[in-house]
Write a protein that holds these residues in place. Structure first.
Motif, PDB file in Angstrom:
ATOM      1  N   TYR A  54      13.184 -12.237  -3.799  1.00  0.00           N
ATOM      2  CA  TYR A  54      13.493 -13.655  -3.607  1.00  0.00           C
ATOM      3  C   TYR A  54      14.480 -13.853  -2.452  1.00  0.00           C
ATOM      4  N   LEU A  55      15.490 -12.998  -2.416  1.00  0.00           N
ATOM      5  CA  LEU A  55      16.509 -13.114  -1.365  1.00  0.00           C
ATOM      6  C   LEU A  55      15.992 -12.703   0.012  1.00  0.00           C
ATOM      7  N   PHE A  56      15.016 -11.808   0.023  1.00  0.00           N
ATOM      8  CA  PHE A  56      14.476 -11.297   1.281  1.00  0.00           C
ATOM      9  C   PHE A  56      12.960 -11.488   1.293  1.00  0.00           C
ATOM     10  N   PRO A  57      12.507 -12.720   1.524  1.00  0.00           N
ATOM     11  CA  PRO A  57      11.075 -13.027   1.416  1.00  0.00           C
ATOM     12  C   PRO A  57      10.192 -12.251   2.397  1.00  0.00           C
ATOM     13  N   SER A  58      10.753 -11.743   3.463  1.00  0.00           N
ATOM     14  CA  SER A  58       9.923 -11.001   4.416  1.00  0.00           C
ATOM     15  C   SER A  58       9.360  -9.715   3.817  1.00  0.00           C
ATOM     16  N   ILE A  59      10.060  -9.101   2.875  1.00  0.00           N
ATOM     17  CA  ILE A  59       9.530  -7.891   2.237  1.00  0.00           C
ATOM     18  C   ILE A  59       8.734  -8.217   0.975  1.00  0.00           C
ATOM     19  N   ALA A  60       8.738  -9.481   0.574  1.00  0.00           N
ATOM     20  CA  ALA A  60       7.984  -9.895  -0.608  1.00  0.00           C
ATOM     21  C   ALA A  60       6.537 -10.235  -0.267  1.00  0.00           C
ATOM     22  N   ASP A  61       6.293 -10.500   0.995  1.00  0.00           N
ATOM     23  CA  ASP A  61       4.967 -10.959   1.409  1.00  0.00           C
ATOM     24  C   ASP A  61       4.252  -9.871   2.204  1.00  0.00           C
ATOM     25  N   ASN A  62       4.086  -8.717   1.568  1.00  0.00           N
ATOM     26  CA  ASN A  62       3.341  -7.635   2.218  1.00  0.00           C
ATOM     27  C   ASN A  62       2.597  -6.819   1.161  1.00  0.00           C
ATOM     28  N   LYS A  63       1.772  -5.899   1.619  1.00  0.00           N
ATOM     29  CA  LYS A  63       0.956  -5.101   0.695  1.00  0.00           C
ATOM     30  C   LYS A  63       1.807  -4.194  -0.187  1.00  0.00           C
ATOM     31  N   LEU A  64       2.931  -3.727   0.333  1.00  0.00           N
ATOM     32  CA  LEU A  64       3.788  -2.853  -0.464  1.00  0.00           C
ATOM     33  C   LEU A  64       4.323  -3.595  -1.688  1.00  0.00           C
ATOM     34  N   ALA A  65       4.755  -4.830  -1.502  1.00  0.00           N
ATOM     35  CA  ALA A  65       5.285  -5.615  -2.627  1.00  0.00           C
ATOM     36  C   ALA A  65       4.202  -5.872  -3.667  1.00  0.00           C
ATOM     37  N   LYS A  66       3.025  -6.232  -3.205  1.00  0.00           N
ATOM     38  CA  LYS A  66       1.920  -6.488  -4.135  1.00  0.00           C
ATOM     39  C   LYS A  66       1.525  -5.216  -4.878  1.00  0.00           C
ATOM     40  N   THR A  67       1.479  -4.100  -4.162  1.00  0.00           N
ATOM     41  CA  THR A  67       1.159  -2.818  -4.791  1.00  0.00           C
ATOM     42  C   THR A  67       2.223  -2.439  -5.803  1.00  0.00           C
ATOM     43  N   HIS A  68       3.484  -2.621  -5.446  1.00  0.00           N
ATOM     44  CA  HIS A  68       4.590  -2.362  -6.361  1.00  0.00           C
ATOM     45  C   HIS A  68       4.416  -3.175  -7.643  1.00  0.00           C
ATOM     46  N   PHE A  69       4.153  -4.468  -7.490  1.00  0.00           N
ATOM     47  CA  PHE A  69       4.008  -5.349  -8.651  1.00  0.00           C
ATOM     48  C   PHE A  69       2.912  -4.839  -9.597  1.00  0.00           C
ATOM     49  N   TRP A  70       1.730  -4.591  -9.063  1.00  0.00           N
ATOM     50  CA  TRP A  70       0.607  -4.211  -9.920  1.00  0.00           C
ATOM     51  C   TRP A  70       0.768  -2.821 -10.510  1.00  0.00           C
ATOM     52  N   LEU A  71       1.224  -1.863  -9.709  1.00  0.00           N
ATOM     53  CA  LEU A  71       1.420  -0.513 -10.258  1.00  0.00           C
ATOM     54  C   LEU A  71       2.481  -0.522 -11.355  1.00  0.00           C
ATOM     55  N   HIS A  72       3.558  -1.243 -11.128  1.00  0.00           N
ATOM     56  CA  HIS A  72       4.644  -1.312 -12.113  1.00  0.00           C
ATOM     57  C   HIS A  72       4.141  -1.932 -13.416  1.00  0.00           C
ATOM     58  N   PHE A 117      12.492   0.645   4.756  1.00  0.00           N
ATOM     59  CA  PHE A 117      11.862   0.612   6.080  1.00  0.00           C
ATOM     60  C   PHE A 117      11.616  -0.774   6.620  1.00  0.00           C
ATOM     61  N   TYR A 118      11.520  -1.780   5.762  1.00  0.00           N
ATOM     62  CA  TYR A 118      11.106  -3.084   6.246  1.00  0.00           C
ATOM     63  C   TYR A 118      12.144  -4.194   6.067  1.00  0.00           C
ATOM     64  N   LEU A 119      13.213  -3.935   5.355  1.00  0.00           N
ATOM     65  CA  LEU A 119      14.267  -4.942   5.203  1.00  0.00           C
ATOM     66  C   LEU A 119      15.194  -4.905   6.406  1.00  0.00           C
ATOM     67  N   ARG A 120      15.436  -6.064   6.990  1.00  0.00           N
ATOM     68  CA  ARG A 120      16.300  -6.199   8.161  1.00  0.00           C
ATOM     69  C   ARG A 120      17.427  -7.168   7.858  1.00  0.00           C
ATOM     70  N   LYS A 121      18.535  -7.047   8.546  1.00  0.00           N
ATOM     71  CA  LYS A 121      19.677  -7.949   8.357  1.00  0.00           C
ATOM     72  C   LYS A 121      19.297  -9.408   8.528  1.00  0.00           C
ATOM     73  N   THR A 122      18.378  -9.683   9.419  1.00  0.00           N
ATOM     74  CA  THR A 122      18.000 -11.059   9.719  1.00  0.00           C
ATOM     75  C   THR A 122      16.981 -11.613   8.735  1.00  0.00           C
ATOM     76  N   ASP A 123      16.633 -10.873   7.702  1.00  0.00           N
ATOM     77  CA  ASP A 123      15.569 -11.278   6.781  1.00  0.00           C
ATOM     78  C   ASP A 123      16.039 -12.127   5.610  1.00  0.00           C
ATOM     79  N   SER A 124      17.323 -12.329   5.428  1.00  0.00           N
ATOM     80  CA  SER A 124      17.795 -13.019   4.229  1.00  0.00           C
ATOM     81  C   SER A 124      17.332 -14.464   4.203  1.00  0.00           C
TER      82      SER A 124
END
Length: 125
Positions: A54-72, A117-124
């Motif tokens: 939620y705080l870093f939406p740039s890493i929430a909108d990618n295949k890794l996040a979706k894969t994490h959600f479903w595998l978990h 690898f994908y979270l950046r300071k400017t992503d908040s």
């Protein structure tokens, strides 16, 4: 994605609390490992992942996040069902527990890769 994680984590919180209530009412604490894992890997970890997404939406909108959600969310119930049978003496469910746990670790690694690898300071937000 963050909201999805937080909402599903509340379901795990209710399940974990119900297992705890069941154990205290029956004075049988055989399900303690299931109770603890659901609360830690379901409620706590998923809530924290949801807050991060939620705080870093740039890493929430990618295949890794979706894969994490479903595998978990597929592996945790598999692992917990297997563990429930194992703690009640059915050793034939050890492989089910191990597969669920292994896939869950993979989900956690995917989450970690996404953050590292994908979270950046400017992503908040």
């Amino acid at each position: 994605m963050g909201i999805r994680f937080i909402k599903i984590s509340v379901i795990y919180f209710v399940i974990g609390a119900c297992i705890g209530l069941f154990m205290s009412m029956t004075h049988s604490f055989a399900l303690t490992p299931v109770h603890v894992h659901i609360n830690l890997l379901g409620w706590t970890s998923m809530t924290l992942a949801g807050i991060i997404y939620y705080l870093f939406p740039s890493i929430a909108d990618n295949k890794l996040a979706k894969t994490h959600f479903w595998l978990h969310n597929v592996s945790l119930p598999v692992m917990m069902l297997g563990l429930t049978f194992v703690v009640y003496g059915n050793a034939s469910f050890i492989p089910v527990t191990a597969v669920g746990g292994s896939v869950l670790v993979l989900a956690i690694i995917i989450f970690s890769i996404n953050v590292l690898f994908y979270l950046r300071k400017t992503d908040s937000a």
